[in-house]
Design an enzyme around this catalytic site. Structure first.
Site, PDB file in Angstrom:
ATOM      1  CD  GLU A   1      32.612  44.511  48.817  1.00 34.07           C
ATOM      2  OE1 GLU A   1      33.542  43.771  48.453  1.00 34.07           O
ATOM      3  OE2 GLU A   1      32.327  45.576  48.214  1.00 34.07           O
TER       4      GLU A   1
ATOM      5  CE  LYS B   1      41.837  48.651  46.190  1.00 30.27           C
ATOM      6  NZ  LYS B   1      40.939  48.119  47.232  1.00 30.27           N
TER       7      LYS B   1
ATOM      8  CE1 TYR C   1      42.322  51.654  47.824  1.00 34.35           C
ATOM      9  CE2 TYR C   1      40.417  52.783  46.881  1.00 34.35           C
ATOM     10  CZ  TYR C   1      40.954  51.871  47.774  1.00 34.35           C
ATOM     11  OH  TYR C   1      40.123  51.171  48.607  1.00 34.35           O
TER      12      TYR C   1
ATOM     13  CG  LEU D   1      37.341  45.616  44.895  1.00 30.80           C
ATOM     14  CD1 LEU D   1      37.240  46.588  43.727  1.00 30.80           C
ATOM     15  CD2 LEU D   1      38.310  46.144  45.951  1.00 30.80           C
TER      16      LEU D   1
ATOM     17  NE  ARG E   1      41.607  45.319  42.963  1.00 32.64           N
ATOM     18  CZ  ARG E   1      41.662  44.885  44.221  1.00 32.64           C
ATOM     19  NH1 ARG E   1      40.738  44.047  44.667  1.00 32.64           N
ATOM     20  NH2 ARG E   1      42.650  45.259  45.028  1.00 32.64           N
TER      21      ARG E   1
END
Length: 287
Positions: A176, A143, A30, A200, A49
């Site tokens: 993260e 992702k 997504y 990411l 991306r």
């Protein structure tokens, strides 16, 4: 209106099959785009991306990049001149349940827009976070739809009275947050985990890196541990909807003075100025 397999349709026209591999396996990816007064922000970077994630999990689309870009513009236009977000996902498609990829399968597209105001209060005043062990898989640069570990960590943060969880691997590497990149500031220098399989590559983080260069703020992509995190002068997160948001307390202890720091503030000002330029030009391209 929803974007369903290349066409704008009413919501009641969308039917997701129980055989969709996204439902069985989370077999899909997504992307989330930010809209400022109807303008898709950093559209090309998000598309880069998106296509990288598709390549990583070997999903092929029947639409090319130009066609998809036009579809996103059409979908964004349904929101009008509002601030909002655009969500789009692709699954491998419908097939009999089996782990191995089906020989014949057509990717399924679903996208939608919704109004979303800037979280001005959080951006201005900052948020609290907790630290948790990073138990996610080792391909976090994709992702993907597989977000259960992130969801559990986010829920634990909320139940602890915080807004976010900072994830730390078993070797003490701070990576993260559950839905955002993490940056710290020490002695005027920004530090953040380098891109790779453990995080990411955030689009907003890319923007912040560019802005730091324009502002002559040193920016270092270097792994760091929990002690460096708690000793930081400033900590902030970046993501598509939260922009650059200060973290003013971690595990109940204040970060620095317990208020948003000077470096974070400079980046926030520069970010808003950049957004204003995009809105004024009515452009969805990178400045």
């Amino acid at each position: 209106m929803l974007l369903w397999n290349g066409k704008l349709v009413e919501e009641e026209q969308v039917r997701v099959s129980y055989r969709d591999r996204g439902y069985y396996f989370g077999d899909g990816i997504y992307e989330v785009f930010r809209l400022y007064q109807g303008n898709l922000f950093e559209k090309e970077a998000h598309l880069d991306r998106l296509y990288n994630s598709l390549r990583e999990i070997k999903i092929e689309l029947k639409w090319n990049r130009e066609q998809l870009s036009e579809m996103l513009d059409e979908l964004a236009a349904t929101l009008g001149q509002q601030d909002g977000m655009l969500y789009i996902q692709f699954t491998r498609g419908e097939a009999k349940r089996a782990h191995i990829f089906p020989e014949v399968c057509e990717a399924v597209m679903l996208g939608y827009c919704e109004p979303l105001a800037r979280p001005a209060d959080l951006i201005e005043n900052g948020i609290e976070a907790i630290t948790l062990e990073d138990i996610r898989w080792l391909r976090c640069h994709i992702k993907s739809l597989n977000l259960l570990a992130n969801t559990l960590a986010k829920q634990e943060a909320v139940e602890a009275g915080a807004k976010e969880a900072i994830l730390i691997r078993s070797d003490d590497t701070v990576t993260e947050c559950t839905a955002s990149n993490l940056l710290i500031v020490k002695d005027g220098v920004i530090y953040t985990h380098p891109n790779g399989n453990l995080i990411l590559d955030g689009i907003t983080k890319q923007v912040v890196k560019r802005l730091a260069g324009e502002l002559d703020i040193p920016y270092v992509e270097q792994a760091f541990g929990k002690q460096q995190l708690v000793d930081a002068d400033e900590v902030f997160l970046t993501n598509t909807t939260m922009e650059a948001t200060p973290i003013i307390a971690i595990d109940g202890r204040p970060v620095g003075t317990g208020t948003p720091g000077a470096v974070t503030r400079r980046l926030q000002v520069a970010y808003v100025e950049m957004v204003e330029q995009v809105v004024q030009k009515g452009s969805s391209s990178v400045i």
